[in-house]
Design a protein around this motif. Structure first.
Motif, PDB file in Angstrom:
ATOM      1  N   UNK A 143       0.584  -0.233  -7.168  1.00  0.00           N
ATOM      2  CA  UNK A 143      -0.133  -0.327  -8.438  1.00  0.00           C
ATOM      3  C   UNK A 143       0.756  -0.339  -9.666  1.00  0.00           C
ATOM      4  N   UNK A 144       2.021   0.024  -9.514  1.00  0.00           N
ATOM      5  CA  UNK A 144       2.933  -0.006 -10.661  1.00  0.00           C
ATOM      6  C   UNK A 144       3.336  -1.439 -10.974  1.00  0.00           C
ATOM      7  N   UNK A 145       3.647  -1.670 -12.242  1.00  0.00           N
ATOM      8  CA  UNK A 145       4.110  -2.987 -12.655  1.00  0.00           C
ATOM      9  C   UNK A 145       5.619  -2.965 -12.839  1.00  0.00           C
ATOM     10  N   UNK A 146       6.255  -4.023 -12.379  1.00  0.00           N
ATOM     11  CA  UNK A 146       7.693  -4.199 -12.559  1.00  0.00           C
ATOM     12  C   UNK A 146       7.924  -5.588 -13.134  1.00  0.00           C
ATOM     13  N   UNK A 164       0.796  -1.230   0.000  1.00  0.00           N
ATOM     14  CA  UNK A 164       0.000   0.000   0.000  1.00  0.00           C
ATOM     15  C   UNK A 164       0.830   1.282   0.000  1.00  0.00           C
ATOM     16  N   UNK A 165       1.986   1.268   0.629  1.00  0.00           N
ATOM     17  CA  UNK A 165       2.822   2.466   0.677  1.00  0.00           C
ATOM     18  C   UNK A 165       3.764   2.562  -0.513  1.00  0.00           C
ATOM     19  N   UNK A 166       3.717   1.566  -1.404  1.00  0.00           N
ATOM     20  CA  UNK A 166       4.689   1.522  -2.501  1.00  0.00           C
ATOM     21  C   UNK A 166       6.021   1.039  -1.960  1.00  0.00           C
ATOM     22  N   UNK A 167       7.060   1.219  -2.742  1.00  0.00           N
ATOM     23  CA  UNK A 167       8.377   0.767  -2.285  1.00  0.00           C
ATOM     24  C   UNK A 167       9.151   1.956  -1.736  1.00  0.00           C
ATOM     25  N   UNK A 168       8.918   2.218  -0.450  1.00  0.00           N
ATOM     26  CA  UNK A 168       9.668   3.225   0.274  1.00  0.00           C
ATOM     27  C   UNK A 168      10.828   2.527   0.971  1.00  0.00           C
ATOM     28  N   UNK A 206      13.468 -17.795  -6.125  1.00  0.00           N
ATOM     29  CA  UNK A 206      13.687 -16.351  -5.971  1.00  0.00           C
ATOM     30  C   UNK A 206      12.522 -15.557  -6.544  1.00  0.00           C
ATOM     31  N   UNK A 207      12.107 -15.894  -7.749  1.00  0.00           N
ATOM     32  CA  UNK A 207      10.973 -15.199  -8.383  1.00  0.00           C
ATOM     33  C   UNK A 207       9.714 -15.392  -7.548  1.00  0.00           C
ATOM     34  N   UNK A 208       9.474 -16.605  -7.107  1.00  0.00           N
ATOM     35  CA  UNK A 208       8.268 -16.906  -6.320  1.00  0.00           C
ATOM     36  C   UNK A 208       8.219 -16.075  -5.039  1.00  0.00           C
ATOM     37  N   UNK A 209       9.328 -16.035  -4.303  1.00  0.00           N
ATOM     38  CA  UNK A 209       9.332 -15.325  -3.024  1.00  0.00           C
ATOM     39  C   UNK A 209       9.258 -13.810  -3.198  1.00  0.00           C
ATOM     40  N   UNK A 210       9.900 -13.283  -4.207  1.00  0.00           N
ATOM     41  CA  UNK A 210       9.825 -11.834  -4.454  1.00  0.00           C
ATOM     42  C   UNK A 210       8.411 -11.454  -4.887  1.00  0.00           C
ATOM     43  N   UNK A 211       7.817 -12.261  -5.740  1.00  0.00           N
ATOM     44  CA  UNK A 211       6.443 -11.997  -6.157  1.00  0.00           C
ATOM     45  C   UNK A 211       5.508 -12.035  -4.947  1.00  0.00           C
ATOM     46  N   UNK A 212       5.664 -13.033  -4.082  1.00  0.00           N
ATOM     47  CA  UNK A 212       4.841 -13.133  -2.874  1.00  0.00           C
ATOM     48  C   UNK A 212       5.006 -11.900  -2.005  1.00  0.00           C
ATOM     49  N   UNK A 213       6.240 -11.430  -1.856  1.00  0.00           N
ATOM     50  CA  UNK A 213       6.483 -10.250  -1.042  1.00  0.00           C
ATOM     51  C   UNK A 213       5.780  -9.026  -1.632  1.00  0.00           C
ATOM     52  N   UNK A 214       5.920  -8.806  -2.921  1.00  0.00           N
ATOM     53  CA  UNK A 214       5.324  -7.629  -3.557  1.00  0.00           C
ATOM     54  C   UNK A 214       3.801  -7.666  -3.571  1.00  0.00           C
ATOM     55  N   UNK A 215       3.218  -8.852  -3.546  1.00  0.00           N
ATOM     56  CA  UNK A 215       1.771  -8.979  -3.596  1.00  0.00           C
ATOM     57  C   UNK A 215       1.113  -9.056  -2.228  1.00  0.00           C
ATOM     58  N   UNK A 216       1.816  -9.518  -1.224  1.00  0.00           N
ATOM     59  CA  UNK A 216       1.166  -9.812   0.049  1.00  0.00           C
ATOM     60  C   UNK A 216       1.589  -8.941   1.217  1.00  0.00           C
ATOM     61  N   UNK A 217       2.420  -7.958   1.006  1.00  0.00           N
ATOM     62  CA  UNK A 217       2.866  -7.127   2.140  1.00  0.00           C
ATOM     63  C   UNK A 217       2.441  -5.696   1.980  1.00  0.00           C
TER      64      UNK A 217
END
Length: 84
Positions: free
Chosen positions: A58-61, A11-15, A73-84
């Motif tokens: 909301x941005x796509x990377x 929600x806060x983006x990547x700060x 690595x891809x799985x865990x990073x995706x999980x982090x970006x989607x679920x935190x």
């Protein structure tokens, strides 16, 4: 090599704090991991590199991983970006 496009759902983006956590997740893996947004491509294990992207919710990377543990690595990073 694996590439996957992910929408940032933090929600806060990547700060600063979410970036530090993302770098921690990426650093667990031997694979080379990159995050791309537009024409910028940075090492996901670099806090300073990730800060230069200035990503918002909301941005796509595109996440790219190259190495023996690229799938995890891809799985865990995706999980982090989607679920935190």
């Amino acid at each position: 090599m694996i590439k996957k496009t992910v929408t940032i759902e933090i929600s806060s983006g990547l700060e600063a704090r979410p970036i530090a956590m993302l770098v921690q997740v990426a650093s667990q893996y031997e694979s080379k991991i990159y995050v791309e947004c537009g024409s910028k491509r940075v090492n996901a294990k670099s806090i300073m590199g990730m800060m230069t992207l200035g990503l918002s919710a909301g941005e796509q990377v595109t996440i790219e991983a190259v190495g023996a543990d690229e799938d995890a690595a891809i799985r865990d990073i995706e999980n982090y970006l989607k679920n935190n």
